[in-house]
Motif scaffolding. Structure first.
Motif, PDB file in Angstrom:
ATOM      1  N   ASP A 279      41.944  48.125  45.551  1.00 63.82           N
ATOM      2  CA  ASP A 279      43.244  47.804  46.143  1.00 63.82           C
ATOM      3  C   ASP A 279      43.742  46.471  45.577  1.00 63.82           C
ATOM      4  O   ASP A 279      43.073  45.437  45.750  1.00 63.82           O
ATOM      5  CB  ASP A 279      43.110  47.716  47.662  1.00 63.82           C
TER       6      ASP A 279
ATOM      7  N   ASP B 221      43.613  43.110  47.529  1.00 65.67           N
ATOM      8  CA  ASP B 221      42.377  42.364  47.756  1.00 65.67           C
ATOM      9  C   ASP B 221      41.989  41.488  46.573  1.00 65.67           C
ATOM     10  O   ASP B 221      41.003  40.752  46.649  1.00 65.67           O
ATOM     11  CB  ASP B 221      41.220  43.334  48.052  1.00 65.67           C
TER      12      ASP B 221
ATOM     13  N   SER C 293      46.852  38.704  47.829  1.00 69.72           N
ATOM     14  CA  SER C 293      45.793  37.710  48.037  1.00 69.72           C
ATOM     15  C   SER C 293      45.472  36.937  46.766  1.00 69.72           C
ATOM     16  O   SER C 293      44.570  36.097  46.761  1.00 69.72           O
ATOM     17  CB  SER C 293      44.514  38.392  48.545  1.00 69.72           C
TER      18      SER C 293
END
Length: 312
Positions: free
Chosen positions: A31, A34, A58
């Protein structure tokens, strides 16, 4: 961590992070939301490297494996503030400088003509220009520009002039600001472009720039294709006044029907300044160093900009 080189093949990666290999494939390895440290796939179209960025909520570091970062900068506005963009300073200097010297020598000494003659079994002698006693102007005097001058040093040049965004002094001599180009261009037999592509350098080598180059001069572009105004260059090439050696073009890849392929006095190489046997070991050293610094909360190298900062 997303790496374009399989993590198991890189010695010395710090323990702790979860590493994923992604070199631009259609499917993502995990993903994107992440991902904290994103290493952009090397020598892929800009759209490929930019594709996951909008989903990387992130991410803290975007690391390129190229000296230039223009291929990812347009997508950085999609990222949250505080993301650091780092380039690959230290990876490409040797290879790009080698190719620059190759292009200069091949163009001056007529190597493409020799190859064409060999294909026909023809012996074509005669006098050709030498690099010795020539004046060279390097436009873009960062680490690659300095590496180019290092390799020019043994060739008994008459003069090397250096240009960068701002004036400074080096061990080899002064570096002139871009504002000095009009005065420097008429003195140069060879003009080497090794500058990053920015708003200030896009079409830097335009009709006015090229018109100031002396008759018979050679333009060498190992920067980015858009640093040169292609139409203006074609005009000079077709007149026979200038010659050129181009590792980068605008557009790129150069379409088969493009007139640059057939213009007189031009040597084109397909953007091969960086991808050599020297790339992989230097890229791996850069990644292990940067990732170790990130894990240990040490300052990163080669930070070009930080998203959300003034001017970014």
């Amino acid at each position: 961590m997303w790496l374009p080189i399989p993590p198991r093949e890189i010695e010395g990666l710090p323990a702790g992070p979860r590493y994923h290999h992604w070199d631009g494939a259609e499917d993502f390895p995990a993903d994107p939301a992440d991902c904290a440290f994103y290493v952009v796939p090397y020598m892929r179209p800009p759209a490929v490297g930019q594709r996951p960025l909008s989903r990387m909520r992130s991410v803290q570091v975007v690391q390129t494996l190229s000296a230039g970062t223009d291929h990812v900068e347009p997508a950085l506005r999609q990222l949250p503030p505080g993301v650091r963009l780092c380039n690959a300073r230290g990876v490409h200097e040797a290879s790009t400088a080698e190719l620059t010297l190759t292009l200069i020598l091949a163009s001056l000494r007529g190597v493409p003509d020799f190859v064409r003659a060999q294909d026909k079994g023809e012996w074509r002698g005669g006098f050709r220009p030498a690099l010795a006693d020539k004046s060279v102007l390097i436009v873009g005097y960062g680490s690659i520009g300095a590496a180019i001058e290092d390799r020019l040093a043994p060739f008994e040049l008459a003069r090397v002039a250096r240009v960068a965004r701002s004036a400074r002094t080096t061990e080899r001599g002064p570096v002139h600001p871009l504002a000095d180009l009009p005065a420097l261009l008429p003195q140069a037999d060879v003009v080497v472009l090794s500058t990053p592509l920015t708003d200030a350098t896009r079409h830097l080598a335009d009709a006015g720039f090229l018109s100031r180059m002396k008759d018979g001069a050679l333009l060498v572009n190992v920067a980015r294709g858009a640093v040169v105004d292609t139409e203006a260059l074609l005009t000079e090439l077709e007149s026979g006044r200038l010659s050129a050696a181009l590792d980068v073009t605008d557009p790129e890849p150069l379409p088969p029907e493009h007139p640059l392929w057939r213009a007189p006095g031009v040597l084109v190489s397909p953007h091969v300044g960086g991808p050599t046997s020297a790339f992989r070991p230097r890229a791996e050293r850069l990644l292990t160093d940067q990732l170790s610094r990130w894990v240990n909360r040490e300052p990163l190298r080669n930070v070009i900009l930080t998203t959300g900062a003034a001017g970014a």
